[in-house]
Design a protein around this motif. Structure first.
Motif, PDB file in Angstrom:
ATOM      1  N   ALA A 160       0.803  -1.280   0.149  1.00  0.00           N
ATOM      2  CA  ALA A 160      -0.015  -0.072   0.068  1.00  0.00           C
ATOM      3  C   ALA A 160       0.939   1.090  -0.073  1.00  0.00           C
ATOM      4  N   ALA A 219       0.051   4.386   1.681  1.00  0.00           N
ATOM      5  CA  ALA A 219      -0.405   4.809   3.084  1.00  0.00           C
ATOM      6  C   ALA A 219       0.822   5.449   3.842  1.00  0.00           C
ATOM      7  N   THR A 279      -5.096   0.700   0.932  1.00  0.00           N
ATOM      8  CA  THR A 279      -4.563   1.838   1.617  1.00  0.00           C
ATOM      9  C   THR A 279      -4.797   1.692   3.339  1.00  0.00           C
TER      10      THR A 279
END
Lengths: 773, 773
Positions: A139, A142, A167
């Motif tokens: 992700a 993130a 995320t």
């Protein structure tokens, strides 16, 4: 009415666009915008008016509206519960990981400091590695705090991937790793992002990729509804992070959102209150001891309600000094992080994920070494006299967190002041710095060392590939110098009832004010986390000063970062130079590409290929043969039409619109965070390119217009206040048909029931087009 | 450029308006609007652009801008201090008057109840009479709460006299009389009005009538600046009334203001914080005992932080019931007051001030009789066991306020529960109702009697000619039935830790929610006045329910009252039927009256006499002889021009605008609360009527325009969001000159420095007009 001209006119008008040079695309790219930028035009204003949508709406009954309203509130409830649970989960995980870490380390250093040191380093490294691994591999969106991106989203700029399910997962687990691993960052910013992700996923009806979706919850087709939910999510995030429901609402209002409606406020507040209930219930549950190292906790994070209640006028000077320091250090922090982040983006992060992981691991090692090693070099102090300071437990037994940590001390009745803040969890360190009735707990030397080291670590850690909030580091930094000033005040104003902890709190406020430049929400958050309403005026004073000092040097942290990431935020006020420009001058380098009402498919394709415009005027001919602008068609809608091929027709004449209701309106809705279709992905046969398409049912028949010599400042206000995406600049009108004033808009519904009944539900222009046959 | 046509065209275009029937005025008066209604167009958008203003602005240097900014903040500070001091003054006066009253009454009833009764009645009557006398004779606009009028002012509708100096004085002294006189009304609404008055007086640079004015402080010429100050004043009023700074900000944001800018928030917050400091300092000063009967007080009005901390799920049902009761009783209150007020306005108040005074005096008598007489009929209860309930003083010695009032009791260790709430100051009564650890203090019978009587008194008192707030009566009513429910809960759920005081608080919130329909601000105010953050979720629950129940029946109290008073508020959302109307239809009954650029003075006069429009389009001829709309001229500006006669000219040709800077811009600014000039007041000679006036320097060259077939909902959004006053409805444009998108508005200043330098500071259209000679 238009009919007699359409047969002839269509041929002449058809190739309006073809007269334009195909290279005009280059003329609009003066600023390099990220290709994912999109307007935030709420669908209510622009898209929703097309014929297909109106038909779709008409089919929906009152039941649907009730369902829609109930779902709105239900989703707010779920956002609150989800964000609250996420916060509790992250909190529990972080506190437990930290607890195990410190317990293990403390028990091992009874035998060997070296082995304890190794265990400490490895534990931290493991957690941090897990965090950076999750983020880089799974992700990437993130990383960081996410607040600039969310701010951009609510201002109208999509950053790809920012609101995906992955995320969300990356953010939650990444936060646990990075915060539990002892890095100089916080979990608050990521919680805001988490709340926004939960809200966005709900808004688009779950994640399609992971088959967590149902058509029953996919009712929020309008961009505005989704934006509202994300706003709720942000407020929930702050409310959960600081257990500050009112602060959450104000944060969403002041810092994040761009378009605020008072109807939304109540819903945002509801979400925040749900978070408060969830978090409080979890805290109560923890009281029974089921939460391990988290302990029982309290709803107020750093309760200093027992501290200094009053202040004298002499104290205002040192408090103002704290404000100035906060402004300077905050502005410096913004500048340094901006510099390092841009360097990192240019040189380091281009080399791939390995470098990112390596970087974070090195920072983790350095952080561990400093936080373990520096306290070793400090001499321990004797515990305060237990008779003089009742209620203070000094030193704490090894393996528990708290104040007066005994670390590498010769005697049992000693504590290590540097370890108390450095070799401790963040929450405990802040609690210790804020603590009242603990005069002379810290030596100035320790505080200075901590300040310098932690400031440097926070600057370096910022912008790495892990989820990272800036609130808690800011509070740590600020409360350190605040406490330093407090110590001086205690020394100089001996007679006053001064608490060093209060100064630490003011320091924290000043640094956050100097860096983030938030005002009202920060004030309220500081009050709510410390549960001391009486300090409000002092916090305000400090914030006023630190924000003013900071503003003198640069912009706020989130604005700087948004700019760095290429997120073009529209500020709420027009720039000064816009007063001296006209709308025409602002758009003078453009060649406008228009479509006729009925257009050959091949021509659409070549226009879409030849430029990157997102909207095109559609022109047609009126009764007297003059050209008339009949509306705006969006690129994205043209792409949907080209892909579906349903509306292609053989005849170059307008279609009968009563039969065109073949499209589901949701076809036109772009999923959040996706890049949308591209013209290159659409394949059409030669035959299809020769067919025609009638754009009338799909266009927005009345976009907002401005006369060519209106000042750009006024155009900006129109664009920004209404959240538009396209405005037509048109010639100065030749006559005024009517004036709309307050009176015309205050007619009651009953006065117009007659009028409304006579009219059909579709748009008058479309009606006139329909009646032309 | 326009020159060659002006010579010829001026003659043909000159009498555009004269072709129109002079009776068209009647066609626009479908709704009877009060003649004082004005648009809230901020001058920034509409007026400020005229040539005279631009010239005036150009002469002002950077120093002026700094002065302006400093003055803005200084005024916020002064508003805070002023409102804080006003609140303290009112509080001290009310508490002292009440204190003397009760002390005298208590000491006399030791000897004779009848004489005490007479003294009580006369004392009340005297105070109330002074209040109503001041209001009716001196400041008629000071009657009522003032919040609907302020709300109207911020929405764009002036009510004459609402923000005058005499209104301020009337409000302050009237409040003291009416609240001190024991009527069923509060001082909180009037304090909001007081704050707004202070702000407005500052904004217009003092009161000219009372020679309290200086040109150095008359710099806030724009309507928006003044509106901002008034918003600050409202927040200050709430902050001072409830000692709730955050609640004040949210009240201004949620309930009062119509256009909110985030820049304003910080200033409003600053003002609120100043109020908090002032009030707190005054409270500290009172601790030394200098404030007489006011006593020492505390910053938190009704501190229940020692009360119920927790709640169990069984309690949610009775709390929901409180919410429902609040919604029902609140809606009923709105309906009854609406009915009585409209009856009163129709039949009673037309008969003159004597009737108004008589009415209030009768209500005062009735109130006195009920509040003295009813407790006499109640049997006293025995004081709670002092060992079981430590810290409770029962009964209070006569002459002091407080809980457990001994009134007409046989024994010394008894108290009269009805007198505790009825025969007491409002603040004390509420404190007693909210009090924790006082189980079974009230009998259900007493509470029901009080509820019915006080509710009736509050309904009847509302709308009389005294300053009257609804907050405190609402809290009294709500906390009574809340406490009743609480008593039942104590009875049914014996094992739970239930506090009747908490239920009283929830009841208060529910009634206010059901009547005023505020949400977030009310929540925060309730939390701040009780200093118990932990009850927030419960207050929210109750408010959610009571607002929903209330909304089912009618609108909020302030909206109802605003409607009754003929204040046409523009709501933030367009009405549903507007979606199916076009701009043309909305304005189809109008005949547009235009002016040519150069117009004969006599013609202006006859147009202004023949209709009541507030704005007129100005048309001129373009290069090719076609007519062009060159701007909008306001009636008020025409009146200023006609009165000054400075710009009259002999020639029917455009003037040289470089010489027209004879007007001080402030000539065009209408003083707040004045009715403005009327055409009847202007006297012109026959010769002057034959002169000409060139309107070009004084018009707004680019008002916002909408195409004729734009849906009215979109027009409404434009009008409402931008705070406009006039929108031109124009024919559908024939071509699009350019498209304004986000990119065009994101250009940095540096990209345009070249462009800006080349341009003059005046408006391009005006330049072209100037260059035509």
């Amino acid at each position: 009415m238009l009919s007699n001209h359409l047969q002839n006119g269509i041929e002449t008008a058809r190739l309006v666009w073809s007269r334009l040079p195909s290279s005009e695309e280059g003329e609009r790219t003066e600023i390099e915008l990220p290709s994912h930028s999109r307007g935030a035009e709420s669908l209510d204003y622009e898209v929703i008016e097309n014929y297909a949508y109106r038909e779709a709406q008409a089919q929906r009954g009152k039941l649907w509206v009730s369902y829609y309203v109930v779902l709105k509130w239900l989703f707010s409830l779920i956002i609150g519960i989800g964000t609250g649970l996420a916060a509790v989960f992250i909190n529990l995980a972080v506190e437990n990981f930290s607890g195990w870490k410190y317990a293990a380390t403390f028990s091992i250093i009874q035998h060997s400091y070296f082995v304890g040191f190794l265990v400490y380093i490895l534990f931290n490294l493991g957690l941090v590695f897990s965090s950076v691994y999750i983020v880089t591999k799974f992700a990437p969106a993130a990383a960081g705090s996410g607040i600039p991106e969310i701010k951009g989203y609510l201002n109208g700029v999509d950053t790809p991937g920012i609101l995906l399910f992955r995320t969300l997962i990356g953010k939650v687990f990444g936060s646990i790793g990075s915060v539990g691993g002892g890095l100089a960052l916080g979990k608050e910013g990521p919680l805001v992002h988490t709340g926004a992700c939960i809200a966005s996923l709900l808004g688009q009806g779950g994640s399609k990729r992971y088959h967590l979706s149902s058509k029953w919850v996919r009712v929020f087709e309008s961009d505005r509804d989704r934006r509202d939910l994300v706003t709720c999510g942000c407020a929930a995030g702050v409310a959960a992070a600081f257990r500050a429901p009112v602060g959450g609402v104000l944060f969403a209002l002041e810092e994040v959102t761009s378009w605020w409606r008072s109807q939304l406020m109540w819903r945002v507040f509801f979400t925040s209150a749900v978070v408060a209930v969830v978090v409080r219930s979890a805290m109560n549950w923890c009281k029974s001891g089921k939460c391990g190292h988290f302990g029982s906790g309290g709803f107020i994070i750093w309760d200093i309600s027992g501290g200094q209640e009053d202040y004298s006028f002499q104290e205002l000077l040192p408090m103002a000094i704290i404000g100035v320091i906060g402004g300077l250090l905050g502005a410096l922090f913004n500048q340094l992080t901006l510099f390092i982040t841009s360097w990192r983006r240019k040189y380091l992060h281009k080399k791939g994920n390995r470098i990112k992981i390596l970087e974070v691991c090195i920072i983790s090692l350095v952080t561990s070494v400093i936080s373990f090693g520096l306290p070793l070099l400090r001499r321990c102090s004797a515990c305060p006299d237990s008779e003089m300071s009742p209620g203070i437990e000094c030193p704490r037994p090894p393996g528990t967190d708290g104040n007066f940590v005994n670390f590498y001390c010769a005697k049992d009745s000693e504590y290590n002041d540097l370890a108390t803040i450095f070799f401790n969890t963040q929450d405990d360190a802040i609690r210790n710095l804020f603590s009242a009735k603990t005069f002379h707990e810290y030596s100035a030397q320790s505080l200075v060392i901590f300040l310098v080291m932690f400031y440097s670590l926070a600057v370096v850690t910022f912008g790495t590939a892990v989820p990272a909030g800036q609130f808690v580091p800011g509070i740590m930094i600020g409360s350190t110098y605040g406490r330093l000033v407090g110590m001086l005040v205690v020394k100089f104003y001996r007679k006053l009832n001064v608490e060093e902890g209060t100064y630490a709190l003011l320091g924290a406020a000043s640094f956050l004010g100097g860096s983030m430049r938030m005002t009202v929400s920060l004030c309220v958050i500081m009050v709510e986390i410390t549960n001391n309403l009486k300090l409000l005026p002092l916090i305000m004073l400090v914030l006023l000063i630190s924000k003013a000092v900071g503003d003198f040097f640069n912009k706020g942290l989130y604005e700087e970062q948004a700019q760095l990431r290429g997120i073009p935020l529209l500020e709420s006020r027009p720039k000064l130079y816009m007063r001296n420009m006209t709308a025409k001058e602002a758009s003078k380098n453009q060649k406008v590409v228009s479509f006729p009402r009925v257009v050959k498919v091949g021509n659409i394709v070549s226009v879409l290929r030849s430029n990157k415009h997102n909207g095109y005027p559609v022109v047609d001919q009126g009764q007297n043969g003059e050209t008339l602008v009949i509306g705006l068609i969006l690129r994205s809608h043209l792409l949907v039409l080209l892909q579906s091929k349903m509306d292609f027709q053989n005849s170059p004449f307008p279609c009968d619109m009563r039969g065109i209701n073949r499209h589901n309106f949701s076809d036109f809705v772009k999923p959040v965070s996706s890049k949308g279709m591209s013209i290159e992905e659409i394949h059409l046969t030669e035959d299809e390119l020769e067919l025609y398409l009638d754009l009338a049912p799909f266009l927005n028949p009345s976009p907002y217009i401005v006369p060519e010599d209106m000042s750009l400042a006024k155009v900006y206000n129109l664009f920004r206040q209404l959240g538009l995406r396209h405005i037509f600049v048109v010639p100065r009108p030749s006559r005024v048909i009517g004036l709309i004033t307050r009176k015309d808009l205050l007619l009651e519904e009953r006065d117009h029931s007659a009028t409304t009944e006579l009219q059909s539900t579709s748009h008058p222009l479309l009606d006139s087009l329909l009646n032309q046959e």
